[in-house]
Design a protein around this motif. Structure first.
Motif, short mmCIF file in Angstrom:
data_model
loop_
_atom_site.label_atom_id
_atom_site.label_comp_id
_atom_site.label_asym_id
_atom_site.label_seq_id
_atom_site.Cartn_x
_atom_site.Cartn_y
_atom_site.Cartn_z
N ALA A 182 0.77 -1.21 0.00
CA ALA A 182 0.09 0.08 0.06
C ALA A 182 0.84 1.38 -0.08
N ARG A 183 1.77 1.26 0.87
CA ARG A 183 2.97 2.41 0.78
C ARG A 183 3.36 2.66 -0.44
N ASP A 184 3.89 1.46 -1.17
CA ASP A 184 4.62 1.72 -2.35
C ASP A 184 3.51 2.43 -3.39
N LEU A 185 2.32 1.84 -3.41
CA LEU A 185 1.53 2.29 -4.43
C LEU A 185 1.26 3.79 -4.36
N VAL A 186 1.08 4.23 -2.91
CA VAL A 186 0.93 5.70 -2.84
C VAL A 186 2.17 6.48 -3.16
N ALA A 187 3.43 5.96 -2.74
CA ALA A 187 4.70 6.67 -3.19
C ALA A 187 4.96 6.60 -4.76
N GLN A 188 4.29 5.75 -5.54
CA GLN A 188 4.49 5.75 -6.95
C GLN A 188 3.42 6.57 -7.66
N GLY A 189 2.32 7.41 -6.59
CA GLY A 189 1.36 8.18 -7.33
C GLY A 189 0.13 7.45 -7.72
N ARG A 190 0.10 6.23 -7.51
CA ARG A 190 -1.04 5.42 -8.08
C ARG A 190 -2.45 5.81 -7.63
N LEU A 191 -2.36 6.36 -6.55
CA LEU A 191 -3.63 7.15 -5.86
C LEU A 191 -3.79 8.20 -6.09
#
Length: 387
Positions: A146-155
């Protein structure tokens, strides 16, 4: 795997002590570590019970004098698994003695204690001595993803955070008065015991911190039977009663530094919910959702997909490329509660060997403590409180 020893002393051997012991036993057997953790000594209050726990959990030695472990050359790390009222004294003494420290959450019972601990950790870091707070849920692979997805800008831009930690282990008013219901020992109730976890976990996922809160605290059962013996989280009740001096439930609104809005609920009165740590994050480009009672799954919604076929995607977080998972079983073979503690031990050992500060640091623990204090202040004043 190296055979260079890293001696561990653990203080406390109840629920958390068993979880940490499992972690120290398992970590060097599944992960390639730069140094080898050795379970040197276990400290507790009662000699017979501590000796029995040491034999059962795999510790080489036992003692009833926690201060004695600070003088031992075979001890390099002090792992603190005691009630919160002892964290500050033990942690500061260990750091000043040159021992690395792992301290269970919440880091302290007050902001003042947490400040003293963070300052001691800062001084120790100048001498290469490391300190970490045991927010183990950071090490659940699905939350790492979840942290990785947020950090990647996916959200995209984060708008909302919803976090709940729901348990029911004291919903029965006849459940005995354990130390967790005593403010002098625990610092707070549901707010600090489980609410601290969702504060840290959401800040970890977002890479952001809470700046302002508005909250309320409630005690549903103000008087409980005294405990005659202790087992697990509660114990055995007597005919005498005593006051509950902590909150049974905590609810608060929050604003993050980025402007995101948060709602938080921590209760030990959610009948039927055993360990439901739930987090949902909504952003301009997507959402994610997690429930620890289905801990190997992360739900992800990609708002950039064609609406005709879009929807929440169920990701089974057991692939080798997912955080930590590659050291364990083939894909589809899920992990459990205890694995997060192993990952915690692995990260601490690697940071010590590399000469870097492990996370969460004592400064991170202090920030969480400030959030808890602000919620308590808001509950008293009925106003928004700055963190």
């Amino acid at each position: 795997m190296t055979t260079t020893p890293l001696g561990i002393a653990m203080i406390g051997h109840a629920f958390m002590g068993a979880a940490h012991s499992q972690a120290w036993r398992v970590a060097p057997r599944f992960f390639d570590l730069p140094v080898h953790p050795v379970m040197s000594v276990l400290a507790g209050r009662d000699a017979d019970r501590t000796r029995a726990a040491a034999e059962r959990l795999g510790w080489a030695d036992s003692t009833t004098d926690w201060k004695s472990v600070l003088d031992r050359d075979d001890v390099h790390v002090v792992d603190i698994c005691t009630p919160g009222d002892t964290h500050a004294e033990i942690a500061v003494a260990a750091l000043e003695a040159g021992k690395h420290v792992l301290c269970e959450k919440p880091m302290a019972n007050s902001v003042d204690e947490a400040v003293a601990m963070a300052e001691a950790a800062s001084r120790a870091a100048e001498r290469g001595v490391r300190a970490m707070v045991g927010f183990s849920y950071r090490r659940v692979p699905a939350l790492g993803l979840a942290r990785d997805l947020v950090a990647q800008g996916r959200l995209g831009r984060i708008h909302h955070v919803r976090a709940q930690y729901l348990q029911d282990w004291i919903v029965d008013p006849a459940a005995p008065l354990s130390w967790r219901l005593d403010k002098d020992k625990a610092g707070s109730g549901a707010l600090g015991d489980i609410g601290a976890h969702i504060v840290d976990a959401t800040q970890f996922i977002l890479g952001d911190t809470i700046s302002e809160v508005m909250g309320t605290l409630v005690t549903f059962v103000p008087e409980r039977p005294l405990a005659t013996s202790h087992s697990g989280l509660s114990g055995t009740a007597s005919d005498e009663t005593g006051p509950v001096t902590v909150d049974d439930a905590a609810l608060f609104l929050a604003r993050f530094g980025s402007g995101a809005l948060g709602s938080f609920e921590a209760t030990r009165f959610a009948n039927g919910r055993k360990n439901a740590l739930r987090i949902e994050v909504n952003g301009s480009a997507g959402s994610l959702a997690f429930d620890f009672e289905d801990m190997n799954v992360l739900e992800f919604f990609d708002g950039t997909e064609d609406p005709a076929v879009s929807g929440f995607r169920r990701i089974l977080v057991t692939e080798p490329q997912h955080p930590y998972v590659g050291a364990w079983w083939p894909a589809g073979h899920g992990l459990g509660y205890e694995h997060a503690f192993t990952h915690q031990a692995v990260d601490l050992v690697r940071a010590i060997a590399e000469g870097t500060d492990p996370t969460p640091t004592f400064a991170d623990g202090l920030q969480v403590q400030r959030v808890l204090a602000a919620v308590e202040g808001s509950a008293s004043s009925g106003t928004w409180q700055q963190v």
